[in-house]
Design a protein around this motif. Sequence first.
Motif, PDB file in Angstrom:
ATOM      1  N   GLY A  43       0.833  -1.193   0.000  1.00 44.00           N
ATOM      2  CA  GLY A  43       0.000   0.000   0.000  1.00 44.00           C
ATOM      3  C   GLY A  43       0.868   1.242   0.000  1.00 44.00           C
ATOM      4  N   ALA A  48       3.653   0.522   5.024  1.00 41.16           N
ATOM      5  CA  ALA A  48       2.805  -0.463   4.336  1.00 41.16           C
ATOM      6  C   ALA A  48       3.704  -1.442   3.589  1.00 41.16           C
ATOM      7  N   TYR A  98       2.641  -2.060   9.775  1.00 35.03           N
ATOM      8  CA  TYR A  98       1.431  -1.280   9.525  1.00 35.03           C
ATOM      9  C   TYR A  98       1.600   0.093  10.169  1.00 35.03           C
ATOM     10  N   ASP A  99       0.763   1.031   9.786  1.00 40.44           N
ATOM     11  CA  ASP A  99       0.794   2.349  10.402  1.00 40.44           C
ATOM     12  C   ASP A  99       0.420   2.239  11.879  1.00 40.44           C
ATOM     13  N   GLN A 108      -8.497   1.477  10.891  1.00 38.38           N
ATOM     14  CA  GLN A 108      -7.675   1.642   9.688  1.00 38.38           C
ATOM     15  C   GLN A 108      -6.531   0.646   9.647  1.00 38.38           C
ATOM     16  N   GLN A 112      -5.630  -2.134   6.829  1.00 41.68           N
ATOM     17  CA  GLN A 112      -4.306  -2.271   6.231  1.00 41.68           C
ATOM     18  C   GLN A 112      -3.839  -3.721   6.233  1.00 41.68           C
ATOM     19  N   THR A 115      -5.424  -5.685   3.574  1.00 41.05           N
ATOM     20  CA  THR A 115      -4.803  -5.418   2.273  1.00 41.05           C
ATOM     21  C   THR A 115      -3.489  -6.168   2.140  1.00 41.05           C
TER      22      THR A 115
END
Length: 261
Positions: A43, A48, A98-99, A108, A112, A115
């Motif tokens: 991402g 990501a 991940y964030d 969110q 992620q 994804t």
Amino acid sequence: MELDDAYANAAHIPDGARYPDRWAEEAAQFRANALCALDIAYGEGPRARFDLFHPARLARGVVVFVHGGYWRMFDKSYWSHLAAGSLAQGWAVAIVSYDLCPQATITQIGDQVATAVNVIAQRVSGPIRLTGHSAGGQLVARLGAIGPNAAWKTRLAGIVPISPVADLTPLLNTSMNADLRLGAQEARAQSPVYMPAPECPVTVWVGSDERPVFIEQSQRLAQHWGCEIYVDPVKHHFDVIAGLTMPSSPLTLAVCCGHLA
């Protein structure tokens, strides 16, 4: 805040503050000698990314590991060595970054990770097995329960949430919520204990020497989902994941094979 000590792990583990440095060192040493592809994008943004480790033979499928840190700390670089056990069993292993909160919400972050698994599934054929530790346990449990109706979900062969934060609502009464920014609605919506059970087999894993809240939440999740729970003897929150480094440990066998021996 009222429940800060209940969720404090390092303060109740001998030399608890030293574990992150140990993990990072072991992970770097493992990567230096592993057959792997690093920093694969799934991402937008620098976090990501995932690392993909390959076994010496054709992979039986892929194990996806999602790290913990209360959604606020760490990245994939701390956990590479945890691929060792599954690799020896013939599985590819993807370790996902991940964030982090407060830049992202827990919802969110969950999206992620979904994804990431979708991209991983396109790169590695065969069954998919999910495991994650602490906050990562919440993320993989959530993915199995309410994740996207993606084609890869038909390949999902098992989930092992390790010491999962299965009920997020108590975190509303901790100081870490300044970063998590949870409200009551999101906390409940992202709590596996309020989600339907995944269609694949699940084994909830927790250490016998963990903080009581992690044992209680793991028991609640297993009861709610009607799934197996394994209490790992004499393991605390930081060493409960160590079994993933060993090919024949009960934890590795649960992750890779869906049974303990």
